[in-house]
Design a protein around this motif. Structure first.
Motif, PDB file in Angstrom:
ATOM      1  N   ALA A  11       0.837  -1.205   0.000  1.00 40.53           N
ATOM      2  CA  ALA A  11       0.000   0.000   0.000  1.00 40.53           C
ATOM      3  C   ALA A  11       0.874   1.257   0.000  1.00 40.53           C
ATOM      4  N   GLU A  25       9.898   3.368   6.902  1.00 39.50           N
ATOM      5  CA  GLU A  25       9.680   1.925   7.076  1.00 39.50           C
ATOM      6  C   GLU A  25      10.488   1.442   8.280  1.00 39.50           C
ATOM      7  N   LYS A  26       9.818   0.717   9.180  1.00 41.96           N
ATOM      8  CA  LYS A  26      10.537   0.335  10.402  1.00 41.96           C
ATOM      9  C   LYS A  26      11.467  -0.863  10.187  1.00 41.96           C
ATOM     10  N   GLY A  46       6.926  -5.178   3.313  1.00 40.25           N
ATOM     11  CA  GLY A  46       5.844  -5.526   4.230  1.00 40.25           C
ATOM     12  C   GLY A  46       5.627  -7.020   4.328  1.00 40.25           C
ATOM     13  N   GLN A  47       4.385  -7.399   4.616  1.00 43.86           N
ATOM     14  CA  GLN A  47       4.083  -8.832   4.720  1.00 43.86           C
ATOM     15  C   GLN A  47       4.361  -9.532   3.399  1.00 43.86           C
ATOM     16  N   ASN A  51      -1.284 -14.587  -7.470  1.00 53.52           N
ATOM     17  CA  ASN A  51      -2.537 -14.018  -7.959  1.00 53.52           C
ATOM     18  C   ASN A  51      -2.464 -12.511  -8.150  1.00 53.52           C
ATOM     19  N   ALA A  87       8.003   4.929  12.851  1.00 53.23           N
ATOM     20  CA  ALA A  87       7.271   6.122  13.286  1.00 53.23           C
ATOM     21  C   ALA A  87       6.621   5.749  14.603  1.00 53.23           C
ATOM     22  N   PHE A 139       1.622 -11.043  11.943  1.00 60.49           N
ATOM     23  CA  PHE A 139       1.041 -12.324  12.362  1.00 60.49           C
ATOM     24  C   PHE A 139       0.738 -12.337  13.846  1.00 60.49           C
ATOM     25  N   SER A 163      -1.021 -17.456   2.789  1.00 61.11           N
ATOM     26  CA  SER A 163       0.366 -17.226   3.191  1.00 61.11           C
ATOM     27  C   SER A 163       0.977 -18.531   3.705  1.00 61.11           C
ATOM     28  N   GLN A 221       1.653 -20.904   0.708  1.00 61.56           N
ATOM     29  CA  GLN A 221       2.867 -20.551  -0.046  1.00 61.56           C
ATOM     30  C   GLN A 221       4.115 -20.946   0.734  1.00 61.56           C
ATOM     31  N   ASP A 233      -3.813  -3.141   4.759  1.00 61.92           N
ATOM     32  CA  ASP A 233      -4.252  -4.088   5.791  1.00 61.92           C
ATOM     33  C   ASP A 233      -4.537  -3.465   7.155  1.00 61.92           C
ATOM     34  N   HIS A 284      -7.209  -7.623   2.519  1.00 69.57           N
ATOM     35  CA  HIS A 284      -5.996  -8.353   2.911  1.00 69.57           C
ATOM     36  C   HIS A 284      -5.363  -9.064   1.724  1.00 69.57           C
ATOM     37  N   ARG A 285      -5.176  -8.338   0.666  1.00 73.44           N
ATOM     38  CA  ARG A 285      -4.541  -8.848  -0.543  1.00 73.44           C
ATOM     39  C   ARG A 285      -3.551  -7.802  -1.044  1.00 73.44           C
ATOM     40  N   VAL A 286      -2.555  -8.264  -1.790  1.00 71.90           N
ATOM     41  CA  VAL A 286      -1.591  -7.325  -2.367  1.00 71.90           C
ATOM     42  C   VAL A 286      -2.322  -6.357  -3.297  1.00 71.90           C
TER      43      VAL A 286
HETATM   44  C1  FAD Z   1       3.568 -14.902   3.799  1.00 66.18           C
HETATM   45  C2  FAD Z   1       2.474 -14.096   3.160  1.00 66.18           C
HETATM   46  C3  FAD Z   1       2.027 -14.423   1.884  1.00 66.18           C
HETATM   47  C4  FAD Z   1       1.016 -13.675   1.261  1.00 66.18           C
HETATM   48  N1  FAD Z   1       0.635 -14.013   0.003  1.00 66.18           N
HETATM   49  C5  FAD Z   1      -0.280 -13.267  -0.648  1.00 66.18           C
HETATM   50  C6  FAD Z   1      -0.655 -13.571  -1.991  1.00 66.18           C
HETATM   51  O1  FAD Z   1      -0.182 -14.539  -2.576  1.00 66.18           O
HETATM   52  N2  FAD Z   1      -1.537 -12.771  -2.597  1.00 66.18           N
HETATM   53  C7  FAD Z   1      -2.098 -11.691  -1.989  1.00 66.18           C
HETATM   54  O2  FAD Z   1      -2.841 -10.978  -2.613  1.00 66.18           O
HETATM   55  N3  FAD Z   1      -1.777 -11.386  -0.700  1.00 66.18           N
HETATM   56  C8  FAD Z   1      -0.889 -12.151  -0.018  1.00 66.18           C
HETATM   57  N4  FAD Z   1      -0.571 -11.853   1.284  1.00 66.18           N
HETATM   58  C9  FAD Z   1      -1.227 -10.698   1.924  1.00 66.18           C
HETATM   59  C10 FAD Z   1      -0.530  -9.386   1.519  1.00 66.18           C
HETATM   60  O3  FAD Z   1       0.868  -9.546   1.627  1.00 66.18           O
HETATM   61  C11 FAD Z   1      -0.997  -8.237   2.368  1.00 66.18           C
HETATM   62  O4  FAD Z   1      -2.389  -8.095   2.218  1.00 66.18           O
HETATM   63  C12 FAD Z   1      -0.301  -6.932   1.950  1.00 66.18           C
HETATM   64  O5  FAD Z   1       1.095  -7.047   2.118  1.00 66.18           O
HETATM   65  C13 FAD Z   1      -0.810  -5.759   2.756  1.00 66.18           C
HETATM   66  O6  FAD Z   1      -0.077  -4.648   2.378  1.00 66.18           O
HETATM   67  P1  FAD Z   1       0.056  -3.347   3.294  1.00 66.18           P
HETATM   68  O7  FAD Z   1       0.955  -2.429   2.578  1.00 66.18           O
HETATM   69  O8  FAD Z   1      -1.287  -2.865   3.685  1.00 66.18           O
HETATM   70  O9  FAD Z   1       0.715  -3.846   4.651  1.00 66.18           O
HETATM   71  P2  FAD Z   1       2.031  -4.666   4.983  1.00 66.18           P
HETATM   72  O10 FAD Z   1       2.403  -5.524   3.852  1.00 66.18           O
HETATM   73  O11 FAD Z   1       1.761  -5.276   6.289  1.00 66.18           O
HETATM   74  O12 FAD Z   1       3.152  -3.538   5.115  1.00 66.18           O
HETATM   75  C14 FAD Z   1       3.153  -2.624   6.185  1.00 66.18           C
HETATM   76  C15 FAD Z   1       4.548  -2.079   6.372  1.00 66.18           C
HETATM   77  O13 FAD Z   1       4.510  -1.064   7.355  1.00 66.18           O
HETATM   78  C16 FAD Z   1       5.638  -1.183   8.206  1.00 66.18           C
HETATM   79  N5  FAD Z   1       5.319  -0.554   9.495  1.00 66.18           N
HETATM   80  C17 FAD Z   1       4.416  -0.962  10.415  1.00 66.18           C
HETATM   81  N6  FAD Z   1       4.392  -0.110  11.464  1.00 66.18           N
HETATM   82  C18 FAD Z   1       5.296   0.848  11.186  1.00 66.18           C
HETATM   83  C19 FAD Z   1       5.730   2.008  11.884  1.00 66.18           C
HETATM   84  N7  FAD Z   1       5.216   2.349  13.068  1.00 66.18           N
HETATM   85  N8  FAD Z   1       6.691   2.782  11.326  1.00 66.18           N
HETATM   86  C20 FAD Z   1       7.206   2.464  10.111  1.00 66.18           C
HETATM   87  N9  FAD Z   1       6.839   1.368   9.407  1.00 66.18           N
HETATM   88  C21 FAD Z   1       5.890   0.581   9.936  1.00 66.18           C
HETATM   89  C22 FAD Z   1       5.843  -2.680   8.318  1.00 66.18           C
HETATM   90  O14 FAD Z   1       7.171  -2.989   8.723  1.00 66.18           O
HETATM   91  C23 FAD Z   1       5.541  -3.128   6.893  1.00 66.18           C
HETATM   92  O15 FAD Z   1       6.686  -3.115   6.091  1.00 66.18           O
HETATM   93  C24 FAD Z   1       0.411 -12.593   1.943  1.00 66.18           C
HETATM   94  C25 FAD Z   1       0.838 -12.263   3.236  1.00 66.18           C
HETATM   95  C26 FAD Z   1       1.850 -13.002   3.839  1.00 66.18           C
HETATM   96  C27 FAD Z   1       2.289 -12.639   5.216  1.00 66.18           C
END
Ligand code: FAD
Length: 553
Positions: A238, A257-258, A263-264, A273, A307, A340, A381, A384, A523, A530-532
């Motif tokens: 995101a 980024e911490k 990210g996840q 997908n 942050a 998690f 997750s 995979q 997320d 909860h998808r990429v």
């Molecule tokens: C192992 C695994 C496999 C997956 N496989 C799939 C898939 O095949 N297809 C799919 O669509 N989705 C998949 N997902 C789900 C998908 O990865 C998540 O829905 C997506 O990453 C969410 O993106 P996001 O940017 O909202 O959050 P996140 O990916 O959680 O990223 C948030 C980021 O913010 C950072 N952060 C948090 N707090 C702070 C702070 N206070 N200061 C600075 N940085 C901070 C974190 O370190 C992290 O890097 C999977 C998830 C996992 C864990």
């Protein structure tokens, strides 16, 4: 070192020569292009390459060959050069074979014959694959080395940091490698403080803080300006998508980024997908591409810097960082995602990073070669993770607490069912872990329907359960639901009215939180998928809303 090899295999001399000529014309400067007229000849050639310690970057093979088909050849080549990219040349009639081979992880791409003009149909695909290969390639080693032990959480943290930042390193396990132990002891007058990171310039860091490691390896950890148009907290899909859209529209933005970008998704060995990647893409590759793209447009990204709070000061939004420095901006996007849930087993804390890993299959799988491992969780997750681990482990047991089985996508369920190394255990949970940190020997599992307990051999546990929103940074500022997810847009409205304390004449816009100018995406937000794809989509939508906010100020 000789150039890495691209190998072309085809039994038709005219096609073989034509492919070789086209590939040599484009890639001949950086790669050694070799050809073989049959699968058997190619296998013989590969064995010689191995002896000479050469590496193969890519195989391009015809499917229809007598004696050995292209897929059969790739099956034989894979253990010899597992990192090499695998491309099949097919006729239309063979596409089904090719697609099923993508699912079996044998193939990275299939190309239909004819491929003319190569500028359109051959080069772009091979360039992309070779770029991916380069990012993950571990050439015979001259670079950074990490000495440590498997049982040490600090070693895991260092390895995870390097892997997440795509820094290639050589792992030296001092418990298994006498030379490595001697090297560390020699540097520390007989002591053994671990982990030690050795740099090519001869310097080293002993048991480093991750921030020091980041600085030493050339990553930015501090903002270069005091003020930005937009601060994005979190560099998951995101945050990175928002950064690309914002920066490409001329918005001056900083991403905080911490840990490491990705990210996840960065924990995912293969996202199957996500639109535009028919043979899947690893989360780390996706992050690498996104970071490059965002930086190309002028985004500044700092990592290993959390942050810790956001406050409102007149029309400015001030983000306070973990090192107590502050950055001001006109708008803030919270893209802090989720993490998690912790495994609830007595004594588990002692094993974290030393046999029990959250996500992290990608970093640690190689250490559990030919050993039995457990995966906890039943969603994509976990699936995979199980598939990736099965490339190394002797057996992968996937524990699913629910009685109804996994909630994974169909393609993953099929891939797991076809994988003889993976076993599912339904309505089953881990209740005890036996062994020492770094040397788990057994787990006790309990059937939550019958209460029956079983003790099973295990060397590691990879946990992929549930998502907890990481909203702490704004927990005292914006409205959250009882589970900690951030409320945005219409979710904030009660009986057609904005939330109490909302200061403006207009209602909160899409993805805006209960504080004007602070937005949330991905997320961490209530109602996301909860998808990429949804995270990146929301990142883009948030930028649209932020532009509206900035222009109205
Ligand atoms: C192992 C695994 C496999 C997956 N496989 C799939 C898939 O095949 N297809 C799919 O669509 N989705 C998949 N997902 C789900 C998908 O990865 C998540 O829905 C997506 O990453 C969410 O993106 P996001 O940017 O909202 O959050 P996140 O990916 O959680 O990223 C948030 C980021 O913010 C950072 N952060 C948090 N707090 C702070 C702070 N206070 N200061 C600075 N940085 C901070 C974190 O370190 C992290 O890097 C999977 C998830 C996992 C864990």
């Amino acid at each position: 070192m000789p150039n890495p090899v691209i190998m072309v295999v085809d039994d038709d001399p005219a096609v073989l020569n034509a492919v070789e000529r086209d590939i040599r014309a484009k890639f001949g400067r950086d790669f050694r292009v070799v050809k073989a007229s049959s699968g058997a000849a190619a296998v013989g050639f590969l064995e010689q390459l191995q002896l000479r310690n050469e590496i193969v970057a890519l195989f391009l093979t015809d499917q229809r060959m007598p004696q050995m088909t292209g897929i059969q050849f790739l099956e034989q080549a894979r253990p010899l050069f597992p990192e090499a990219k695998r491309v099949l040349l097919t006729a239309y009639a063979d596409t089904e074979v090719a697609i099923s081979s993508i699912n079996k992880l044998l193939l990275d791409y299939y190309l239909m014959k004819p491929w003319d003009p190569p500028e359109d149909h051959l080069y772009p695909i091979l360039m992309e694959l070779l770029e991916d290969w380069r990012a993950g390639a571990r050439p015979p080693f001259e670079g950074l080395r990490v000495a440590g032990t498997l049982w040490s959480p600090q070693s895991h943290e260092v390895k995870d940091f390097l892997a997440r930042h795509q820094v290639a390193y050589q792992w030296l396990d001092v418990d298994k490698d006498a030379k490595a132990r001697a090297l560390v002891e020699a540097q520390q007058s007989g002591e053994l403080r671990l982990p030690v990171v050795f740099f090519p310039d001869g310097s080293m860091l002993v048991d480093p803080q991750i921030r020091d490691l980041a600085e030493k390896t050339g990553f930015k950890t501090k903002a270069s300006l005091p003020f930005y148009d937009l601060v994005i907290i979190g560099a998951g899909p995101a945050g990175l998508a928002a950064a690309v859209y914002a920066a490409s529209n001329g918005i001056k933005c900083l991403v905080i980024e911490k840990q490491a970008p990705g990210g996840q998704a960065g924990n995912s060995p293969k996202i199957d997908n996500y639109l535009g990647f028919p043979s899947g893409i690893s989360g780390m590759d996706l992050a690498r591409r996104a970071v490059t793209q965002a930086q190309r447009f002028g985004t500044e990204i700092i990592s290993t810097q959390a942050a810790k709070a956001v406050r409102v000061q007149d029309s400015y939004r001030v983000t306070v960082l973990a090192d107590d420095t502050e950055v001001s901006s006109r708008a803030v996007l919270i893209a802090t995602g989720a993490k998690f849930r912790r495994l609830e087993v007595p004594g588990v804390e002692d094993f974290i990073g030393a046999g029990v890993y959250y996500g992290a299959a990608y970093t640690e799988a190689i250490n559990y070669k030919d050993q039995p491992v457990f995966v906890v969780g039943g969603a994509n997750s976990a699936g995979q993770g199980a598939m990736y681990l099965s490339r190394f482990a002797s057996k992968v047991t996937q524990l699913i607490r629910r009685p109804t089985g996994p909630t994974m996508s169909r393609y993953l369920i099929d891939a797991e069912l076809a994988n003889p190394k993976i076993e599912h255990m339904l309505h089953t949970e881990i209740v005890e872990i036996h062994g020492k940190p770094g040397n788990i020997t057994e787990v006790v599992v309990r059937d939550n329907q019958t209460d029956e307990k079983r003790t099973l051999p295990a060397s590691a546990i990879f946990v992929f359960i549930g998502a907890l929103p990481q909203s702490d940074v704004v927990k005292d500022l914006v409205m959250l639901d009882p589970n900690g997810f951030i409320l945005t847009g219409t979710d904030l409205m009660k009986e057609g009215k904005p939330p109490k304390g909302w200061p403006l004449d207009r209602d909160p816009v899409i993805l805006e939180t209960s504080v004007p100018g602070i937005f949330a995406a991905g997320d961490v937000r209530l109602g996301t998928a909860h998808r990429v794809a949804s995270a990146t989509g929301e990142g883009g939508i948030a930028v649209g809303a932020i532009e509206g906010y900035l222009s109205a100020q």
